[in-house]
Scaffold this active site. Structure first.
Site, mmCIF file in Angstrom:
data_model
loop_
_atom_site.group_PDB
_atom_site.id
_atom_site.type_symbol
_atom_site.label_atom_id
_atom_site.label_comp_id
_atom_site.label_asym_id
_atom_site.label_seq_id
_atom_site.Cartn_x
_atom_site.Cartn_y
_atom_site.Cartn_z
ATOM 1 N N HIS A 291 0.810 -1.215 0.000
ATOM 2 C CA HIS A 291 0.000 0.000 0.000
ATOM 3 C C HIS A 291 0.850 1.274 0.000
ATOM 4 O O HIS A 291 0.336 2.368 0.236
ATOM 5 C CB HIS A 291 -0.944 0.018 1.209
ATOM 6 C CG HIS A 291 -2.245 0.698 0.943
ATOM 7 N ND1 HIS A 291 -2.496 1.997 1.285
ATOM 8 C CD2 HIS A 291 -3.379 0.258 0.337
ATOM 9 C CE1 HIS A 291 -3.720 2.336 0.936
ATOM 10 N NE2 HIS A 291 -4.280 1.307 0.347
ATOM 11 N N ASP B 97 -7.668 4.318 8.847
ATOM 12 C CA ASP B 97 -9.000 4.253 8.239
ATOM 13 C C ASP B 97 -9.191 2.986 7.413
ATOM 14 O O ASP B 97 -10.317 2.515 7.239
ATOM 15 C CB ASP B 97 -9.236 5.476 7.355
ATOM 16 C CG ASP B 97 -9.417 6.749 8.168
ATOM 17 O OD1 ASP B 97 -9.855 6.651 9.322
ATOM 18 O OD2 ASP B 97 -9.124 7.838 7.645
ATOM 19 N N GLU C 187 -13.209 12.909 13.027
ATOM 20 C CA GLU C 187 -12.545 13.256 11.779
ATOM 21 C C GLU C 187 -13.362 14.343 11.081
ATOM 22 O O GLU C 187 -14.351 14.847 11.611
ATOM 23 C CB GLU C 187 -12.362 12.033 10.864
ATOM 24 C CG GLU C 187 -11.282 11.076 11.321
ATOM 25 C CD GLU C 187 -10.842 10.101 10.226
ATOM 26 O OE1 GLU C 187 -11.206 10.328 9.047
ATOM 27 O OE2 GLU C 187 -10.134 9.126 10.547
#
Length: 514
Positions: A93, A154, A265
């Site tokens: 990632h 997240d 958030e």
């Protein structure tokens, strides 16, 4: 010069596949339990960023920590005359080739079978996991015991070693700090091939070096993660603001003191049509009539996203706490939307989006993300000049924005953050349409990113990059600032031949420090 570099990157994945040097025959005879792959290595030259591709000579699929240590020690013993480098690759990632090793060895950390996950209950519960374990798997196993890690990212389909080498941030960080603030112990393979256990009290310098160390000082092979009792349900809340000052004031109020919420958030929405109607698929409006009349077209809006964890028997009290807390905020009343979901569904929410994007062929595209940590005193200036000016829409991807408490970050780690008690994460999570020449194309997104970086530099905003990426050591020196000398010293101690994590492009040759 910058324009031509950006133009060159447009619509093209950088391919570097020069005449490789001969694979060191000694790698083929190393006494390991796993195996090397010298032919099918293309997957190790790809990552989520989809912009860089550096082919390695070999991919190691380790079965044990000893396999990793044996490989690194062998390359260390080859000495400074060898160009062979090693990169640990988790779930792939990375954004800009950070986990790749051009003409080197990539270690597939997801192949690491040992140590097996072990969970310990008691007054201070924790779980011991492999550095190649995915956070989603830790969640699934720990929930069987009614427990879960405290701090998250997240997206959960990332490896432990990957996020701990950066920081690991999500909406829980205002209370618990990043993931690197919730680790009791690590096992690390240094750049010399040594296997070292480290913690706050044992080999502490290595422990704090590796946490947020961008893979420069060691490969995380095991981590002991702090756990807490897990809730069963989540109240998931969204409200909108048109005024950034009110939005920021409310966010900062919520992260100070004892907040009623467990996750805080926010994100920016610019010129989106039918925004609240889109929310209805997952959220229920408190006032359906008023919500249906709300117009988002042509406006810059700021969404505050909150979550409250609870168990079913606490429902009445939780509803009262939420109502009381929301009454103290200055959001647009008609934009209050609430959803009630299972805890695991909330934490794994991004994976649902991933499945949808993959089905439409929109996941494996270039992701020119830009993540910034901005001092609280500069966030209003930044917002005024960027939102609605440099950025005129958010169609390329979400823009996250929320404050963090510096007191929850341990300054002994390798991460650098702005020098203020509160700073904001602003994350431009863009996806580029391959070969598009419009505003959604890679070239235009990169130009926008550079305009934002230039603004920060010219205005002297004191911004730090999160998941940093630089081309020169001078830029890295500026990034680390007063921490640069300590960073070099740690490198010379734990990886003096600069074998590890070459894809970060921090050190290109052996490091001597005196």
């Amino acid at each position: 010069m910058l324009f031509f570099i950006i133009l060159f990157l447009s619509c093209v994945t950088i391919k570097i596949n020069l005449c490789f040097s001969t694979i060191p025959s000694s790698l083929k005879t190393l006494p390991i339990h796993g195996h090397f792959n010298f032919h099918q290595v293309e997957h190790a030259a790809k990552d989520f960023g989809n912009r860089y591709s550096f082919l390695p000579l070999a991919v190691l699929h380790p079965k044990s920590v000893a396999d990793i240590a044996t490989t690194v020690k062998h390359i260390w013993q080859m000495g400074g005359g060898s160009d062979l480098r090693v990169a640990a690759r988790g779930h792939g990632h990375s954004l800009q080739g950070q986990a790749q090793a051009h003409r080197g060895v990539v270690i597939n950390m997801e192949s690491l079978q040992l140590p097996k996950m072990q969970l310990h209950t008691g007054n201070f519960p924790y779980v011991d996991v492999s550095g190649g374990e995915l956070w989603i798997n830790i969640l699934l196993q720990s929930l069987k015991h009614g427990l879960a890690p405290k701090s998250w990212t997240d997206y959960l389909h990332l490896t432990v070693g990957g996020t701990l080498s950066n920081a690991g941030i999500s909406g829980q960080a205002f209370r618990h700090g990043p993931q690197i603030s919730n680790v009791y112990e690590l096992e690390v393979v240094t750049g010399k091939g040594e296997v070292v256990n480290c913690s706050e009290k044992q080999n502490s310098d290595l422990f704090y070096s590796v946490l947020g160390g961008l893979g420069q000082f060691g490969i995380i092979t095991r981590a002991r993660i702090s756990l807490e009792p897990a809730p069963k349900m989540v109240k998931w809340i969204r409200v909108l603001y048109t005024d950034f000052t009110r939005f920021a004031r409310d966010q900062e109020k919520l992260i100070s003191g004892e907040s009623a919420f467990d996750y805080i958030e926010g994100f920016v929405i610019i010129n989106r049509t039918g925004l609240l109607n889109n929310w209805r698929s997952s959220f229920s409006p408190q006032d359906p009539v008023q919500a249906s009349q709300f117009k988002s077209d042509g406006r810059t809006l700021f969404c505050l996203e909150l979550a409250k964890y609870f168990n079913p028997e606490e429902m009445t009290l939780v509803n009262q706490e939420i109502k009381s807390s929301l009454s103290q905020l200055n959001h647009i009343p008609s934009t209050l939307f609430i959803s009630e979901v299972a805890y695991i569904e909330f934490l794994d929410r991004v994976h649902i989006s991933e499945i949808k994007l993959r089905s439409r062929g929109l996941w494996e595209v270039p992701h020119p993300w830009l993540n910034l940590l901005i001092p609280r005193s500069k966030i209003h200036s930044f917002a005024q000049q960027v939102f609605g000016n440099i950025l005129t829409n958010t169609s390329s991807g979400p823009i996250l924005i929320y404050p963090l408490n510096k007191s929850k970050w341990d300054n002994r780690t390798s991460v650098v953050t702005p020098e203020e008690d509160v700073f904001y994460l602003v994350a431009f999570l863009s996806s580029a349409v391959p070969c598009s020449t419009g505003s959604d194309g890679l070239e235009q997104v990169l130009i926008r990113n550079q305009r934002i970086l230039d603004l920060c530099e010219i205005a002297g905003l004191g911004v730090k990059q999160y998941l940093p990426h630089y081309s020169t050591q001078g830029e890295w020196k500026s990034h680390f600032g007063s921490h640069w000398e300590a960073f070099i010293q740690r490198k010379s101690t734990y990886d003096p031949l600069a074998i590890l994590a070459p894809g970060q492009r921090i050190f290109q040759k052996p490091v001597a420090y005196s």
